[in-house]
Design a protein around this motif. Structure first.
Motif, PDB file in Angstrom:
ATOM      1  N   PHE A   4       0.839  -1.194   0.000  1.00 58.40           N
ATOM      2  CA  PHE A   4       0.000   0.000   0.000  1.00 58.40           C
ATOM      3  C   PHE A   4       0.875   1.246   0.000  1.00 58.40           C
ATOM      4  CE2 PHE A   4      -2.469  -3.387   2.085  1.00 58.40           C
ATOM      5  CZ  PHE A   4      -3.577  -3.400   1.254  1.00 58.40           C
ATOM      6  N   ASN A   5       0.285   2.354  -0.410  1.00 61.19           N
ATOM      7  CA  ASN A   5       1.028   3.606  -0.494  1.00 61.19           C
ATOM      8  C   ASN A   5       0.072   4.777  -0.296  1.00 61.19           C
ATOM      9  OD1 ASN A   5      -0.291   3.833  -3.053  1.00 61.19           O
ATOM     10  ND2 ASN A   5       1.356   2.612  -3.983  1.00 61.19           N
ATOM     11  N   GLU A   6       0.485   5.971  -0.740  1.00 61.06           N
ATOM     12  CA  GLU A   6      -0.320   7.162  -0.468  1.00 61.06           C
ATOM     13  C   GLU A   6      -1.621   7.210  -1.261  1.00 61.06           C
ATOM     14  OE1 GLU A   6       2.700   8.320  -3.689  1.00 61.06           O
ATOM     15  OE2 GLU A   6       2.613   7.060  -1.880  1.00 61.06           O
ATOM     16  N   TYR A   7      -1.732   6.447  -2.349  1.00 65.22           N
ATOM     17  CA  TYR A   7      -2.968   6.457  -3.128  1.00 65.22           C
ATOM     18  C   TYR A   7      -3.704   5.116  -3.115  1.00 65.22           C
ATOM     19  CZ  TYR A   7       0.348   4.679  -6.621  1.00 65.22           C
ATOM     20  OH  TYR A   7       1.321   3.962  -7.266  1.00 65.22           O
ATOM     21  N   HIS A   8      -3.015   4.028  -2.797  1.00 69.21           N
ATOM     22  CA  HIS A   8      -3.646   2.711  -2.653  1.00 69.21           C
ATOM     23  C   HIS A   8      -3.611   2.383  -1.163  1.00 69.21           C
ATOM     24  CE1 HIS A   8      -3.571  -1.898  -3.486  1.00 69.21           C
ATOM     25  NE2 HIS A   8      -4.779  -1.468  -3.196  1.00 69.21           N
ATOM     26  N   LEU A   9      -4.775   2.494  -0.519  1.00 76.15           N
ATOM     27  CA  LEU A   9      -4.842   2.471   0.936  1.00 76.15           C
ATOM     28  C   LEU A   9      -5.292   1.108   1.460  1.00 76.15           C
ATOM     29  CD1 LEU A   9      -6.614   5.936   1.288  1.00 76.15           C
ATOM     30  CD2 LEU A   9      -4.153   5.465   1.244  1.00 76.15           C
ATOM     31  N   ASN A 147     -11.541  15.178  -4.989  1.00 72.12           N
ATOM     32  CA  ASN A 147     -12.271  15.008  -3.735  1.00 72.12           C
ATOM     33  C   ASN A 147     -11.256  14.858  -2.601  1.00 72.12           C
ATOM     34  OD1 ASN A 147     -14.866  14.929  -5.021  1.00 72.12           O
ATOM     35  ND2 ASN A 147     -14.431  12.826  -5.622  1.00 72.12           N
ATOM     36  N   PRO A 148     -10.526  15.931  -2.277  1.00 75.91           N
ATOM     37  CA  PRO A 148      -9.458  15.812  -1.275  1.00 75.91           C
ATOM     38  C   PRO A 148      -9.963  15.513   0.124  1.00 75.91           C
ATOM     39  CG  PRO A 148      -9.835  18.110  -1.836  1.00 75.91           C
ATOM     40  CD  PRO A 148     -10.639  17.299  -2.813  1.00 75.91           C
ATOM     41  N   HIS A 149     -11.276  15.585   0.310  1.00 79.68           N
ATOM     42  CA  HIS A 149     -11.862  15.315   1.620  1.00 79.68           C
ATOM     43  C   HIS A 149     -12.307  13.862   1.786  1.00 79.68           C
ATOM     44  CE1 HIS A 149     -15.105  15.957  -1.156  1.00 79.68           C
ATOM     45  NE2 HIS A 149     -16.043  15.731  -0.257  1.00 79.68           N
ATOM     46  N   MET A 150     -12.200  13.067   0.716  1.00 76.72           N
ATOM     47  CA  MET A 150     -12.738  11.709   0.750  1.00 76.72           C
ATOM     48  C   MET A 150     -11.758  10.700   0.170  1.00 76.72           C
ATOM     49  SD  MET A 150     -16.772  11.917  -0.288  1.00 76.72           S
ATOM     50  CE  MET A 150     -16.456  12.303  -2.026  1.00 76.72           C
ATOM     51  N   ASN A 151     -11.955   9.449   0.559  1.00 73.01           N
ATOM     52  CA  ASN A 151     -11.375   8.301  -0.131  1.00 73.01           C
ATOM     53  C   ASN A 151     -12.506   7.548  -0.805  1.00 73.01           C
ATOM     54  OD1 ASN A 151      -8.650   8.667   0.772  1.00 73.01           O
ATOM     55  ND2 ASN A 151      -9.269   7.862   2.774  1.00 73.01           N
ATOM     56  N   HIS A 170       1.605   4.758 -11.598  1.00 79.18           N
ATOM     57  CA  HIS A 170       2.352   3.758 -12.371  1.00 79.18           C
ATOM     58  C   HIS A 170       1.920   2.328 -12.058  1.00 79.18           C
ATOM     59  CE1 HIS A 170       5.179   6.528 -14.244  1.00 79.18           C
ATOM     60  NE2 HIS A 170       5.387   7.098 -13.071  1.00 79.18           N
ATOM     61  N   GLU A 171       0.837   2.160 -11.309  1.00 79.34           N
ATOM     62  CA  GLU A 171       0.401   0.820 -10.915  1.00 79.34           C
ATOM     63  C   GLU A 171      -0.853   0.388 -11.665  1.00 79.34           C
ATOM     64  OE1 GLU A 171       0.703  -0.816  -6.841  1.00 79.34           O
ATOM     65  OE2 GLU A 171       0.884   1.291  -6.263  1.00 79.34           O
ATOM     66  N   GLN A 172      -1.043  -0.927 -11.740  1.00 77.19           N
ATOM     67  CA  GLN A 172      -2.290  -1.492 -12.236  1.00 77.19           C
ATOM     68  C   GLN A 172      -2.847  -2.406 -11.159  1.00 77.19           C
ATOM     69  OE1 GLN A 172      -3.100  -2.134 -16.413  1.00 77.19           O
ATOM     70  NE2 GLN A 172      -3.354  -4.320 -16.042  1.00 77.19           N
ATOM     71  N   LEU A 173      -4.058  -2.084 -10.687  1.00 84.85           N
ATOM     72  CA  LEU A 173      -4.675  -2.798  -9.576  1.00 84.85           C
ATOM     73  C   LEU A 173      -5.913  -3.542 -10.052  1.00 84.85           C
ATOM     74  CD1 LEU A 173      -4.474   0.118  -6.968  1.00 84.85           C
ATOM     75  CD2 LEU A 173      -2.801  -1.716  -7.340  1.00 84.85           C
ATOM     76  N   ASP A 184      -7.169   6.861  -3.062  1.00 85.50           N
ATOM     77  CA  ASP A 184      -7.279   8.319  -3.026  1.00 85.50           C
ATOM     78  C   ASP A 184      -7.394   8.757  -4.482  1.00 85.50           C
ATOM     79  OD1 ASP A 184      -6.919  11.057  -3.048  1.00 85.50           O
ATOM     80  OD2 ASP A 184      -5.452  11.048  -1.421  1.00 85.50           O
ATOM     81  N   HIS A 185      -8.584   9.141  -4.885  1.00 85.58           N
ATOM     82  CA  HIS A 185      -8.873   9.404  -6.291  1.00 85.58           C
ATOM     83  C   HIS A 185      -8.408  10.762  -6.781  1.00 85.58           C
ATOM     84  CE1 HIS A 185     -11.866   6.458  -8.304  1.00 85.58           C
ATOM     85  NE2 HIS A 185     -10.847   5.832  -7.765  1.00 85.58           N
ATOM     86  N   SER A 186      -7.712  11.496  -5.920  1.00 86.67           N
ATOM     87  CA  SER A 186      -7.149  12.756  -6.401  1.00 86.67           C
ATOM     88  C   SER A 186      -5.889  12.510  -7.232  1.00 86.67           C
ATOM     89  CB  SER A 186      -6.832  13.690  -5.226  1.00 86.67           C
ATOM     90  OG  SER A 186      -5.868  13.117  -4.357  1.00 86.67           O
ATOM     91  N   TYR A 187      -5.416  11.254  -7.239  1.00 85.58           N
ATOM     92  CA  TYR A 187      -4.283  10.883  -8.086  1.00 85.58           C
ATOM     93  C   TYR A 187      -4.797  10.439  -9.457  1.00 85.58           C
ATOM     94  CZ  TYR A 187      -1.250  10.953  -3.973  1.00 85.58           C
ATOM     95  OH  TYR A 187      -0.541  11.353  -2.869  1.00 85.58           O
TER      96      TYR A 187
END
Length: 264
Positions: A4-9, A147-151, A170-173, A184-187
């Protein structure tokens, strides 16, 4: 081992999601029974009224994405229509609200109960809940959801084998039935379905849990007011700020998508 990372929680950090995940088969069955049992009129109304519409997000071709839900910005759909005074080409506000209530109670009573249970426990943490279906061949253009207020959580309900995935940075999930993927969909991201079958998830947007709730509510109110002014049929989910920057397409090797212009 999933990293996991800053965008895949890590969904384990959001314990309230376990209530929905624990009942994923009940939720899936309500969805499939609705598709099989609903009349043509009910289906048309559902996709016309209960589905958030985007004017910004684009796709490669004719393959489409369909969505409909029962909770938007913390309000059940029939309340949301009334609060925001939404009028539709084929339905007045009161008629649309009344029909939405009947449909929700007829087909999605269990889902509504699970949402209520979570929001009672965690002070209205869940904001949007809707079913999202990728039809075969769908290829969505790189975009962001500002949507910086939501995940955003995706609970896999119907996930075919094969290449149906989410590219983010750079990932495929990949989605899995009965499991949550939280992003985090702001990415910048762009999902696709290169299989011959529909993929359906339950989309669950929820407040970020590491920020003051009062600030998040204030931001949501301001954002939704602007989005509803720009496009009342967005139900506050989509907005003009959903476009990725040109440099993002180049950075992630997706410059070929810049010409895609079919509305989602």
């Amino acid at each position: 081992m999933i990293s996991f990372n800053e965008y895949h929680l890590n969904p384990e950090k959001f314990s309230f999601l376990k209530i929905l995940q624990g009942h994923w088969q009940v939720i899936r069955d309500e969805f499939t029974e609705f598709l099989y049992q609903a009349s043509h009129e009910e289906l048309k109304f559902t996709y016309d009224v209960l589905g958030p519409k985007s004017k910004t997000i684009k796709t490669k071709g004719k393959s489409k994405y369909s969505a409909f839900g029962i909770l938007f910005q913390g309000l059940l759909i029939e309340e949301y229509i009334q609060v925001h005074h939404i009028k539709y080409p084929d339905y007045g506000m009161d008629e649309a609200s009344a029909k939405a209530l009947v449909l929700r109670e007829k087909y999605f009573s269990n889902l509504a109960q699970f949402i209520e249970e979570v929001n009672l426990i965690d002070d209205g943490v869940i904001r949007n809940v809707y079913f999202g279906t990728f039809h075969p061949g769908l290829d969505i253009k790189l975009h962001v959801n500002y949507n910086p207020h939501m995940n955003r959580g995706y609970l896999g309900l119907i996930v075919p084998q094969g290449d149906v995935a989410m590219k983010i940075c750079h990932e495929q999930l990949y989605w899995h039935e009965g499991e949550f993927m939280v992003l985090d969909h702001s990415y910048p991201h762009c999902p696709h379905n290169y299989t011959d079958y529909d993929r359906t998830v339950l989309v669950v947007d929820f407040f970020k849990t590491d920020q003051p709730r009062e600030e998040l509510i204030r931001f949501e109110q301001e954002q939704v007011a602007q989005r509803m002014q720009d496009n009342p049929y967005s139900l506050g989910v989509f907005g003009k700020s959903d476009q990725a920057q040109e440099e993002d397409f180049i950075k992630y090797g997706l410059a070929h998508q810049l010409e895609w212009d079919k509305v989602l």
